[in-house]
Design an enzyme around this catalytic site. Structure first.
Site, PDB file in Angstrom:
ATOM      1  N   MET A 126       0.827  -1.205   0.000  1.00 59.16           N
ATOM      2  CA  MET A 126       0.000   0.000   0.000  1.00 59.16           C
ATOM      3  C   MET A 126       0.861   1.255   0.000  1.00 59.16           C
ATOM      4  SD  MET A 126      -3.015  -0.799   2.771  1.00 59.16           S
ATOM      5  CE  MET A 126      -3.515  -2.456   3.179  1.00 59.16           C
ATOM      6  N   PRO A 129       6.572   6.081  -1.105  1.00 59.67           N
ATOM      7  CA  PRO A 129       7.424   7.134  -0.556  1.00 59.67           C
ATOM      8  C   PRO A 129       6.681   8.449  -0.317  1.00 59.67           C
ATOM      9  CG  PRO A 129       8.614   5.945  -2.263  1.00 59.67           C
ATOM     10  CD  PRO A 129       7.209   5.418  -2.274  1.00 59.67           C
ATOM     11  N   THR A 159       6.064  -5.058   4.653  1.00 62.37           N
ATOM     12  CA  THR A 159       6.343  -6.238   5.468  1.00 62.37           C
ATOM     13  C   THR A 159       6.333  -7.479   4.574  1.00 62.37           C
ATOM     14  OG1 THR A 159       5.319  -5.210   7.391  1.00 62.37           O
ATOM     15  CG2 THR A 159       5.572  -7.600   7.452  1.00 62.37           C
ATOM     16  N   GLU A 245      -7.286  -6.093  10.182  1.00 57.38           N
ATOM     17  CA  GLU A 245      -5.871  -5.745  10.311  1.00 57.38           C
ATOM     18  C   GLU A 245      -5.626  -4.989  11.616  1.00 57.38           C
ATOM     19  OE1 GLU A 245      -2.340  -3.131   8.114  1.00 57.38           O
ATOM     20  OE2 GLU A 245      -4.206  -3.567   7.045  1.00 57.38           O
ATOM     21  N   ARG A 271      15.625  -7.914  42.190  1.00 61.15           N
ATOM     22  CA  ARG A 271      16.612  -6.849  42.294  1.00 61.15           C
ATOM     23  C   ARG A 271      16.484  -6.097  43.626  1.00 61.15           C
ATOM     24  NH1 ARG A 271      21.556  -5.065  40.754  1.00 61.15           N
ATOM     25  NH2 ARG A 271      21.631  -2.789  40.596  1.00 61.15           N
TER      26      ARG A 271
END
Length: 382
Positions: A126, A129, A159, A245, A271
């Site tokens: 999709m 630049p 991707t 998505e 810790r």
């Protein structure tokens, strides 16, 4: 909190996937991050065990399951790392559904079975630049010439761009259409097509094992039979599929927040400073309480939306809410968790450092926080 729609069958699927990942992913993930690559052999093992595209109909090699199994795949891959989850989840639950929903019987037979087995890796192109969220502003174009489309243009931030065997390319087939989005179509471009070139593999801040690339199309002859759906309907198809998505991304970042909190709880219990465990300091306890509350809210919301999505409800507004809020929440969690790790949190050998690097982009891809808020505002004002 476990979703109410999950059953014993889901638990069995998750346990089988976990066992496979414990053997085939966790021991190698740091190496994959260093090499900046997920080997194809791993994709094939996922396919061999029935974990890729579990929703695909049995006639195409799938298991015919619903989205709840995709939810489990997303969650368990994300627990390993977002570099692993991003490309596989995109292939399994973002790209392939376009073939299933809009493809012809021939297209489904050609692409889905090998996508299920992992022999094929897919991508969707999709972003350009000069065009990201503004899809109507894309410049990539395809001109009909007999039995072919002649495709020209550039895509970026793709991707699976390096390894994809086929790419669904968003392009303009009618540059004069008004409004512009009515001229957008989807073409399936196959690996090896003359004029289809991979640009450089992009060097990202995080998600190092994830494959992200530039794609270049120079007079690529795409068979007309590779048109996905109808010419000029591409923008509508994209809008229909962006709901899933963004739900997938919301699930991913929710897991990131949960994992980072657990890493931090484990760390502050061990810790010590000033003679006490860091976990015993009131400030630490308050920070953990705040993060746990927000994470639980995110989990409850994303579980609810997953169930609604499975039932076919229109939840574009709600998914947009989840995508922006959970991704921003996970970024806050990452910062707090790194702080509670002190100087060790800044060391690469601690997992929190990788998770901190990886989380930044989640409020950008699949629609920025600002775009999500715009969608929500439009919905509530309409």
């Amino acid at each position: 909190m476990k979703a109410t729609f999950l059953t014993n069958e889901h638990d069995m699927f998750r346990e089988a996937l976990r066992k496979m990942l414990q053997k085939e992913a966790y021991p190698y993930y740091e190496k994959w991050e260093e090499e900046r690559n997920i080997p194809r052999e791993f994709w094939l093992k996922l396919g061999e065990n029935g974990f890729l595209l579990p929703w695909v109909d049995e006639q195409y090699g799938g298991l015919g399951l619903d989205f709840s199994y995709s939810m489990i795949l997303t969650e368990e891959l994300e627990k390993v790392g977002v570099g692993l989850a991003s490309g596989i989840c995109l292939h399994s639950d973002i790209v392939s559904p376009y073939i299933e929903a809009y493809g012809t019987a021939q297209q489904k037979q050609k692409w889905l079975p090998k996508s299920v087995t992992g022999e094929y890796i897919s991508a969707i192109a999709m972003t350009e630049p000069g065009a990201g969220s503004d899809l109507a502003g894309i410049k990539t174009n395809a001109r009909k010439d007999g039995d072919y489309y002649i495709l020209n243009g550039e895509k970026t931030f793709i991707t699976n761009g390096i390894h994809a065997d086929y790419v669904i390319v968003v392009c303009k087939t009618d540059p004069h259409a008004q409004p512009a989005y009515r001229g957008i179509s989807l073409l399936i471009v196959e690996n090896g097509a003359p004029g289809f070139k991979r640009g450089k593999k992009l060097n990202k801040i995080g998600m190092h094992s994830g494959d992200t690339a530039e794609l270049i199309f120079e007079d690529v002859k795409v068979p007309a039979e590779n048109l996905l759906g109808e010419e000029g309907k591409g923008f509508y198809y994209l809008m229909e599929k962006l709901q899933q998505e963004r739900l997938v991304v919301a699930l991913q970042v929710q897991i990131e927040a949960e994992v980072m909190l657990q890493l931090t709880i484990n760390y502050v219990k061990e810790r010590k400073a000033f003679g006490s465990r860091i976990a015993d300091f009131q400030n630490t306890q308050f920070k953990l309480a705040e993060m746990a509350t927000e994470i639980d809210m995110g989990r409850n919301y994303v579980n609810t939306l997953t169930e609604k999505h499975m039932h076919g409800e229109d939840i574009v507004k709600e998914v947009s809410m989840a995508k922006w809020w959970i991704s921003e929440m996970a970024k806050r969690v990452a910062a707090e968790c790194l702080q509670l790790h002190g100087g060790y949190g800044y060391m690469e050998e601690y997992e929190i450092a990788r998770r901190y690097r990886d989380i930044s982009v989640t409020s950008i891809y699949a629609g920025t926080t600002e775009i999500m808020k715009g969608i929500i505002a439009k919905k509530i004002l309409s």
